[in-house]
Design an enzyme around this catalytic site. Structure first.
Site, PDB file in Angstrom:
ATOM      1  N   ASN A   1     106.679 -23.049  77.310  1.00  0.00           N
ATOM      2  CA  ASN A   1     105.593 -24.031  77.276  1.00  0.00           C
ATOM      3  C   ASN A   1     105.797 -24.952  78.470  1.00  0.00           C
ATOM      4  O   ASN A   1     106.670 -25.806  78.464  1.00  0.00           O
ATOM      5  CB  ASN A   1     105.661 -24.817  75.949  1.00  0.00           C
ATOM      6  N   TRP A   2     104.979 -24.725  79.496  1.00  0.00           N
ATOM      7  CA  TRP A   2     105.186 -25.472  80.749  1.00  0.00           C
ATOM      8  C   TRP A   2     104.730 -26.924  80.639  1.00  0.00           C
ATOM      9  O   TRP A   2     105.039 -27.731  81.490  1.00  0.00           O
ATOM     10  CB  TRP A   2     104.448 -24.785  81.904  1.00  0.00           C
ATOM     11  N   LYS A   3     103.934 -27.232  79.633  1.00  0.00           N
ATOM     12  CA  LYS A   3     103.392 -28.591  79.467  1.00  0.00           C
ATOM     13  C   LYS A   3     102.663 -29.020  80.755  1.00  0.00           C
ATOM     14  O   LYS A   3     102.086 -28.184  81.435  1.00  0.00           O
ATOM     15  CB  LYS A   3     104.505 -29.565  79.076  1.00  0.00           C
TER      16      LYS A   3
ATOM     17  N   HIS B   1     100.415 -28.777  69.014  1.00  0.00           N
ATOM     18  CA  HIS B   1     101.708 -29.262  69.514  1.00  0.00           C
ATOM     19  C   HIS B   1     101.827 -30.752  69.183  1.00  0.00           C
ATOM     20  O   HIS B   1     100.842 -31.486  69.236  1.00  0.00           O
ATOM     21  CB  HIS B   1     101.813 -29.028  71.021  1.00  0.00           C
TER      22      HIS B   1
ATOM     23  N   GLU C   1     102.836 -33.170  70.813  1.00  0.00           N
ATOM     24  CA  GLU C   1     102.387 -34.077  71.867  1.00  0.00           C
ATOM     25  C   GLU C   1     100.874 -34.253  71.816  1.00  0.00           C
ATOM     26  O   GLU C   1     100.350 -35.310  72.166  1.00  0.00           O
ATOM     27  CB  GLU C   1     102.859 -33.560  73.237  1.00  0.00           C
TER      28      GLU C   1
ATOM     29  N   GLU D   1     108.885 -27.251  65.186  1.00  0.00           N
ATOM     30  CA  GLU D   1     109.443 -28.099  66.232  1.00  0.00           C
ATOM     31  C   GLU D   1     109.632 -29.517  65.701  1.00  0.00           C
ATOM     32  O   GLU D   1     108.670 -30.298  65.669  1.00  0.00           O
ATOM     33  CB  GLU D   1     108.493 -28.153  67.438  1.00  0.00           C
TER      34      GLU D   1
ATOM     35  N   GLY E   1     112.518 -32.312  73.869  1.00  0.00           N
ATOM     36  CA  GLY E   1     112.817 -32.980  75.134  1.00  0.00           C
ATOM     37  C   GLY E   1     113.918 -34.021  75.038  1.00  0.00           C
ATOM     38  O   GLY E   1     114.133 -34.789  75.971  1.00  0.00           O
TER      39      GLY E   1
ATOM     40  N   SER F   1     114.410 -28.603  72.438  1.00  0.00           N
ATOM     41  CA  SER F   1     115.672 -28.609  73.199  1.00  0.00           C
ATOM     42  C   SER F   1     116.450 -27.307  73.107  1.00  0.00           C
ATOM     43  O   SER F   1     117.683 -27.304  73.144  1.00  0.00           O
ATOM     44  CB  SER F   1     116.562 -29.791  72.774  1.00  0.00           C
TER      45      SER F   1
ATOM     46  N   GLY G   1     110.467 -25.587  76.094  1.00  0.00           N
ATOM     47  CA  GLY G   1     109.821 -26.506  77.035  1.00  0.00           C
ATOM     48  C   GLY G   1     110.627 -26.613  78.317  1.00  0.00           C
ATOM     49  O   GLY G   1     110.497 -25.792  79.224  1.00  0.00           O
ATOM     50  N   GLY G   2     111.495 -27.611  78.371  1.00  0.00           N
ATOM     51  CA  GLY G   2     112.262 -27.900  79.593  1.00  0.00           C
ATOM     52  C   GLY G   2     112.950 -26.692  80.202  1.00  0.00           C
ATOM     53  O   GLY G   2     112.880 -26.471  81.415  1.00  0.00           O
TER      54      GLY G   2
HETATM   55  P1  PGA Z   1     111.697 -28.779  74.831  1.00  0.00           P
HETATM   56  O1  PGA Z   1     110.157 -28.629  74.378  1.00  0.00           O
HETATM   57  O2  PGA Z   1     112.289 -27.409  74.857  1.00  0.00           O
HETATM   58  O3  PGA Z   1     111.630 -29.411  76.199  1.00  0.00           O
HETATM   59  O4  PGA Z   1     112.353 -29.657  73.822  1.00  0.00           O
HETATM   60  C1  PGA Z   1     109.788 -27.729  73.387  1.00  0.00           C
HETATM   61  C2  PGA Z   1     108.307 -27.874  73.102  1.00  0.00           C
HETATM   62  O5  PGA Z   1     107.806 -28.987  73.064  1.00  0.00           O
HETATM   63  O6  PGA Z   1     107.599 -26.867  72.889  1.00  0.00           O
END
Ligand code: PGA
Length: 250
Positions: A9-11, A94, A96, A166, A172, A211, A232-233
């Site tokens: 997930n590149w966000k 998600h 966010e 999640e 993050g 994470s 994500g990251g």
């Molecule tokens: P993260 O993000 O791996 O940076 O914690 C995961 C996500 O939000 O899908």
């Protein structure tokens, strides 16, 4: 589910130049990957990703989709548009988006319905906040979130979704729940899905996200109930993303 699914997930990260390097790096390491792999990219870069990933077996996805089919919805993107770029997946709900765009459980459910009707596989995100976890509400929160989605689905459609658990406090932050904690939540989610469709025991993949990185991925991915990861990251660095994919390939 025998074959695991790893989704990046590149966000809101990347640029044409950065993505080109990342995609090349990922492609260079695909020979050793033996799991399902997907990249969910920002809308403006779907064309670039489509072109780069063609013929690689890596699936493409988007990070959100409109609950509407077509029309006067400025700034929104439809399932049909995503299909134009060969998207297979779309992340829906998600945390966010739930938090920053005020997406309700009902809107998330409508988007899941729309994605399915449009032929996409929604990756439905659920998870509790730190406050909810500390108040002992994890089970209540994820049950409410998944049940709102299940309430709008036909029985057979339960098999057409992917679920991602999640915990919001793990996204993050570098903090992670123990694999046992994740296993319990996954078992609960699967149980709720089985109530709607007994086949969900086998047909639905439940990913862990928050994470996940090369140093901790193995302990999650070796658990029977954890069918993959939403990353994500660590998905922004080709070597890290590939390492997680290798760990999922065992
Ligand atoms: P993260 O993000 O791996 O940076 O914690 C995961 C996500 O939000 O899908």
């Amino acid at each position: 589910m025998a074959r695991k699914l790893i989704v990046g997930n590149w966000k809101m990260n990347g640029s044409l130049a950065m993505n080109a390097e990342l995609l090349e790096g990922i492609k260079a390491g695909l020979a050793r990957v033996d799991c399902d792999l997907a990249i969910c990219a920002p809308f403006p870069y779907l064309a670039q990703c489509q072109q780069a990933l063609e013929g690689t077996g890596v699936a493409l996805g988007a990070e959100d989709v409109s609950a509407h089919a077509v029309g006067a919805y400025t700034g929104q993107v439809s399932t049909r548009m995503l299909l134009d770029f060969d998207c297979k997946y779309v992340i829906v709900g998600h945390s966010e988006r739930r938090e920053y765009c005020n997406e309700s459980d009902e809107l998330v459910a409508n988007k899941v319905q729309r994605a399915l009707a449009g032929g996409l596989t929604p990756i439905v995100c659920v998870g509790e906040s730190l406050k909810e976890k500390d108040a002992g509400q994890t089970e209540a929160v994820v049950s409410r979130q998944i049940n709102t989605v299940l309430s709008v689905l036909e029985e057979r459609e339960v098999c057409d979704i992917v679920v991602a658990y999640e915990p919001v406090w793990a996204i993050g932050t570098g903090k992670t729940p123990t694999p046992e904690m994740v296993k319990d939540v996954h078992a609960l989610l699967r149980e709720l899905m089985i109530r709607k469709n007994p086949d969900a025991a086998e047909c639905v993949r439940i990913l862990y996200g928050g994470s996940m990185k090369p140093s901790n991925a193995e302990e999650f991915l070796k658990m029977r109930d954890i069918d993959g990861g939403l990353i994500g990251g660590a998905a922004l660095k080709a070597s890290d993303f590939l390492k997680i994919a290798y760990l999922a390939s065992r």
